[in-house]
Design an enzyme around this catalytic site. Structure first.
Site, mmCIF file in Angstrom:
data_model
loop_
_atom_site.group_PDB
_atom_site.id
_atom_site.type_symbol
_atom_site.label_atom_id
_atom_site.label_comp_id
_atom_site.label_asym_id
_atom_site.label_seq_id
_atom_site.Cartn_x
_atom_site.Cartn_y
_atom_site.Cartn_z
ATOM 1 N N LYS A 11 2.024 8.340 1.752
ATOM 2 C CA LYS A 11 2.582 9.535 0.809
ATOM 3 C C LYS A 11 2.409 10.744 1.866
ATOM 4 O O LYS A 11 3.444 11.457 2.170
ATOM 5 C CB LYS A 11 1.601 9.947 -0.225
ATOM 6 C CG LYS A 11 1.930 11.212 -0.826
ATOM 7 C CD LYS A 11 1.438 11.397 -2.156
ATOM 8 C CE LYS A 11 1.952 12.715 -2.692
ATOM 9 N NZ LYS A 11 1.153 13.268 -4.111
ATOM 10 N N GLY B 46 0.724 -1.334 -0.155
ATOM 11 C CA GLY B 46 0.045 -0.118 -0.004
ATOM 12 C C GLY B 46 1.095 1.396 -0.086
ATOM 13 O O GLY B 46 0.438 2.384 0.436
ATOM 14 N N SER C 266 1.663 3.177 -2.183
ATOM 15 C CA SER C 266 1.179 4.263 -3.230
ATOM 16 C C SER C 266 0.039 4.987 -2.483
ATOM 17 O O SER C 266 -0.569 5.682 -3.169
ATOM 18 C CB SER C 266 1.182 3.870 -4.862
ATOM 19 O OG SER C 266 0.533 2.746 -4.899
ATOM 20 N N ASP D 86 -0.296 1.781 16.879
ATOM 21 C CA ASP D 86 -1.371 2.710 17.562
ATOM 22 C C ASP D 86 -0.313 3.870 17.609
ATOM 23 O O ASP D 86 0.367 4.343 18.330
ATOM 24 C CB ASP D 86 -1.849 2.409 19.050
ATOM 25 C CG ASP D 86 -2.771 3.218 19.410
ATOM 26 O OD1 ASP D 86 -2.782 4.494 19.172
ATOM 27 O OD2 ASP D 86 -3.769 2.892 19.983
ATOM 28 N N HIS D 87 -0.852 4.884 16.540
ATOM 29 C CA HIS D 87 0.114 5.988 16.588
ATOM 30 C C HIS D 87 0.006 6.999 17.619
ATOM 31 O O HIS D 87 1.011 7.711 17.987
ATOM 32 C CB HIS D 87 -0.349 6.794 15.100
ATOM 33 C CG HIS D 87 -1.398 7.704 15.180
ATOM 34 N ND1 HIS D 87 -2.892 7.273 14.876
ATOM 35 C CD2 HIS D 87 -1.649 9.131 15.371
ATOM 36 C CE1 HIS D 87 -3.521 8.023 15.056
ATOM 37 N NE2 HIS D 87 -2.983 9.322 15.229
ATOM 38 N N LYS E 244 -10.305 21.638 19.219
ATOM 39 C CA LYS E 244 -9.384 20.464 18.584
ATOM 40 C C LYS E 244 -8.510 20.096 20.013
ATOM 41 O O LYS E 244 -7.762 21.103 20.224
ATOM 42 C CB LYS E 244 -8.713 20.452 17.528
ATOM 43 C CG LYS E 244 -7.831 19.626 17.046
ATOM 44 C CD LYS E 244 -7.326 19.909 15.749
ATOM 45 C CE LYS E 244 -5.982 19.213 15.318
ATOM 46 N NZ LYS E 244 -6.180 17.532 15.491
ATOM 47 N N LYS F 36 -3.902 -0.067 11.726
ATOM 48 C CA LYS F 36 -4.954 -0.257 12.428
ATOM 49 C C LYS F 36 -6.311 -0.397 11.173
ATOM 50 O O LYS F 36 -5.936 0.169 10.077
ATOM 51 C CB LYS F 36 -5.561 1.050 13.340
ATOM 52 C CG LYS F 36 -5.457 2.284 12.767
ATOM 53 C CD LYS F 36 -6.214 3.190 13.461
ATOM 54 C CE LYS F 36 -7.572 3.259 13.415
ATOM 55 N NZ LYS F 36 -8.387 4.268 13.389
ATOM 56 N N GLU G 187 -12.180 16.300 18.145
ATOM 57 C CA GLU G 187 -11.606 16.558 16.896
ATOM 58 C C GLU G 187 -12.610 17.812 16.439
ATOM 59 O O GLU G 187 -13.993 17.855 16.587
ATOM 60 C CB GLU G 187 -11.670 15.720 16.064
ATOM 61 C CG GLU G 187 -10.433 14.675 16.443
ATOM 62 C CD GLU G 187 -10.469 13.282 15.307
ATOM 63 O OE1 GLU G 187 -9.595 13.601 14.230
ATOM 64 O OE2 GLU G 187 -11.069 12.428 15.429
ATOM 65 N N HIS H 165 -6.779 4.209 20.718
ATOM 66 C CA HIS H 165 -6.006 5.253 21.290
ATOM 67 C C HIS H 165 -6.192 5.614 22.815
ATOM 68 O O HIS H 165 -5.512 5.703 23.528
ATOM 69 C CB HIS H 165 -6.228 6.654 20.507
ATOM 70 C CG HIS H 165 -6.232 6.277 18.844
ATOM 71 N ND1 HIS H 165 -5.000 5.321 18.504
ATOM 72 C CD2 HIS H 165 -6.584 6.757 17.798
ATOM 73 C CE1 HIS H 165 -5.066 5.394 17.296
ATOM 74 N NE2 HIS H 165 -5.945 6.297 16.710
HETATM 75 C C1 BG6 Z 1 -7.089 7.847 13.412
HETATM 76 C C2 BG6 Z 1 -8.732 7.772 13.197
HETATM 77 O O1 BG6 Z 1 -6.755 6.691 14.065
HETATM 78 O O2 BG6 Z 1 -6.754 8.887 14.401
HETATM 79 C C3 BG6 Z 1 -9.079 9.274 12.746
HETATM 80 O O3 BG6 Z 1 -8.969 6.765 12.212
HETATM 81 C C4 BG6 Z 1 -8.639 10.152 13.556
HETATM 82 O O4 BG6 Z 1 -10.547 9.271 12.466
HETATM 83 C C5 BG6 Z 1 -7.161 10.110 13.856
HETATM 84 O O5 BG6 Z 1 -9.025 11.603 13.251
HETATM 85 C C6 BG6 Z 1 -6.805 11.282 15.153
HETATM 86 O O6 BG6 Z 1 -5.365 11.170 15.158
HETATM 87 P P1 BG6 Z 1 -4.619 12.499 15.834
HETATM 88 O O7 BG6 Z 1 -3.189 12.073 15.897
HETATM 89 O O8 BG6 Z 1 -4.918 13.658 14.794
HETATM 90 O O9 BG6 Z 1 -5.190 12.951 17.042
#
Ligand code: BG6
Length: 498
Positions: A29, A22, A24, A180-181, A348, A151, A219, A243
């Site tokens: 990106k 994935g 591309s 899990d970022h 946010k 994820k 958000e 998260h």
């Molecule tokens: C992602 C979700 O895992 O996390 C998105 O799929 C969400 O829907 C995003 O907007 C939020 O990440 P961050 O780093 O902007 O808080």
């Protein structure tokens, strides 16, 4: 002041391949390739490496490079492309291409596979890599081999268990990196440092002194053209299961025996195991959901969720959820942990608030009109990172008046460098073989297990009237306020470090 206290200088990862399935796509990106480019610019990557993007479109290395975008300039000459599908035959094509590049560049066959693809392709890709011998470590001239899985890891308990069961015959747990970022965010990592490197806080980090904890991830964006995906998810799966539950674990876990991946993850697992089952209905319900209707966000009129592309007019998918959780262990008995997350909210930001108990009602409280505020610690995870300690302070003057003031630490001011992007840290860790900031199979399953009853309950209601709407640009449905009001509490507003 900013003397670095680093016990170890991070070692450079070994030379080898990052193979992105994935590659591309949009995530590669926007995030992955730019993160790799920054790591290279900072001198954190080995001298020799190759990034091989695997996809089904017929691209050449040159076309792939030309599409990579400016943010990836620093790694342009390391980029390669390989057209292959997700079958064992495709995996053999990848294998042959890797060997070709390895010979050209003098690279060892170490491989970090990154599955940045739809979840229904995780299993077939892993099975194909396994069949073609690509994930067998230290065999046939290969070095190590690891797989990062994007994820979502499952969409409920059964599918997460199935995915684990399907991939574990092909890979050992130490080869699997479930991403899990949020764990890559600097402010989230700092939770452990704050708690365990500053011994003044440990004695007060418990039910004895803490009244409640609030974790908010708000958000202002809507679903941004991802209505199709979001319809299958909702905020519970999209933000809370992964998260917010991870943030909860790091905020509440016991000190680990060491910083090794398993010691840290064992402690998170203990928190997940101690979670009290949620009450789903009645006056004592622990769960609230909502969906955004039309409204105003940042001075703009925005449509409601049901008017977003690919969202049915009768959708009951939740774009907001709030939960009251309890961890039934000695440290946290009786302390509610409130979680909430939503799209199209009025502000946010992600923030963790530790609300301490009131002091004894003596001394200053005895003065008319003087109520010392409660102490609070607020961790700002984003958009700006910082920590606020709120105190009661005497307002200058001839009598005693106490006001809430803040000791405010902002990363931006204290450190010269901007924090690295979450994906930088996570890619580097996986490449170095450190899984501390990745989710282990039992963590993923326990988190799903905890939320499974909510998922089931919410999926059985249908019809527009069943989900409360909140106007876009607000703090969510009224019931979210009610969840705390019943306990005599309220949500702490979003406060940004200055
Ligand atoms: C992602 C979700 O895992 O996390 C998105 O799929 C969400 O829907 C995003 O907007 C939020 O990440 P961050 O780093 O902007 O808080």
């Amino acid at each position: 002041m900013n003397e670095p206290i680093e016990s170890t200088i991070p070692s450079l990862p070994e030379a080898g391949f990052v193979v992105i399935f994935g590659g591309s796509g949009d995530l590669a990106k926007r995030k992955l390739l730019p993160a790799l480019a920054r790591l290279r610019t900072e001198g954190l990557l080995p001298k020799e490496f190759a990034i091989l993007s695997v996809g089904r479109s017929p691209l050449t290395d040159e076309t792939f490079r030309s599409r990579a975008g400016r943010a990836s300039q620093a790694i342009l000459e390391n980029l390669h492309y390989c057209q292959a599908d997700y079958t064992p035959e495709g995996a053999r094509v990848v294998d042959a291409r890797m060997k070709e590049i390895a010979a050209e560049r003098g690279l060892p066959l170490n491989a970090l596979f990154y599955l940045s693809v739809p979840p229904d392709t995780f299993q077939p890709i892993i099975a194909s890599l396994s069949e073609a011998g690509l994930v067998k470590e230290h065999c046939n001239g290969r070095g190590w081999s690891r797989v990062i899985i994007e994820k979502p890891f499952g969409r409920d308990l059964a599918s997460a268990r199935k995915l684990n069961a399907d991939i574990l015959p092909h890979l050992t747990e130490h080869q699997i990196y479930r991403i899990d970022h949020y764990l890559g965010k600097e402010g989230v990592q700092n939770l452990l440092v704050f708690r365990f490197a500053n011994p003044i806080f440990e004695p007060i980090w418990s039910a004895r002194h803490i009244d409640n904890i609030q974790i908010t991830a708000a958000e202002t964006l809507g679903v941004e053209g991802r209505g199709g995906y979001y319809e299958t998810a909702g905020v519970l799966r999209d933000m809370i299961q992964n998260h917010l539950m991870q943030v909860l674990c790091l905020t509440c876990m016991e000190p680990p025996a060491s910083l090794s991946p398993d010691d840290v993850r064992n402690e998170k697992v203990k928190v997940l195991k101690a979670l009290r089952p949620l009450v789903l209905s009645g006056e004592d319900s622990d769960v609230v959901r909502g969906q955004y209707g039309p409204g105003r966000v940042e001075e703009q009129e925005v449509p409601g969720y049901r008017d977003e592309p690919d969202v049915p007019e009768t959708s009951t998918t939740e774009t907001f959820a709030a939960l009251r959780c309890h961890i039934d262990n000695f440290r946290w008995a009786g302390v509610p942990i409130y979680l909430r997350s939503g799209k199209r909210m009025g502000h946010k930001g992600t923030q963790i608030t530790i609300n301490f108990k009131e002091g004894a009602k003596i001394l200053f409280n005895a003065l008319p009109g003087v109520v010392p505020p409660r102490n609070r610690i607020i961790f700002h995870i984003q958009p700006e990172e910082g920590i606020l300690l709120e105190l009661g302070t005497k307002r200058p003057g001839q009598s005693i008046r106490i006001e809430r003031t803040a000791m405010d630490f902002a990363y931006r001011e204290a450190f010269e460098h901007d924090s690295p992007e979450a994906y930088e840290r996570l890619l580097l860790d996986a490449w170095r073989g450190d899984a501390t900031l990745f989710v282990r199979s039992d963590e993923a399953e326990l988190s799903w297990k905890y939320l499974q009853p909510v998922i089931e309950k919410w999926s059985t209601t249908s019809g527009k009237s069943k989900i409360p709407l909140y106007p876009a640009g607000t703090d969510g449905p009224e019931a979210a306020e009610g969840l705390l009001a019943r306990d005599g509490r309220e949500w702490v507003d979003f406060v940004q470090s200055t």
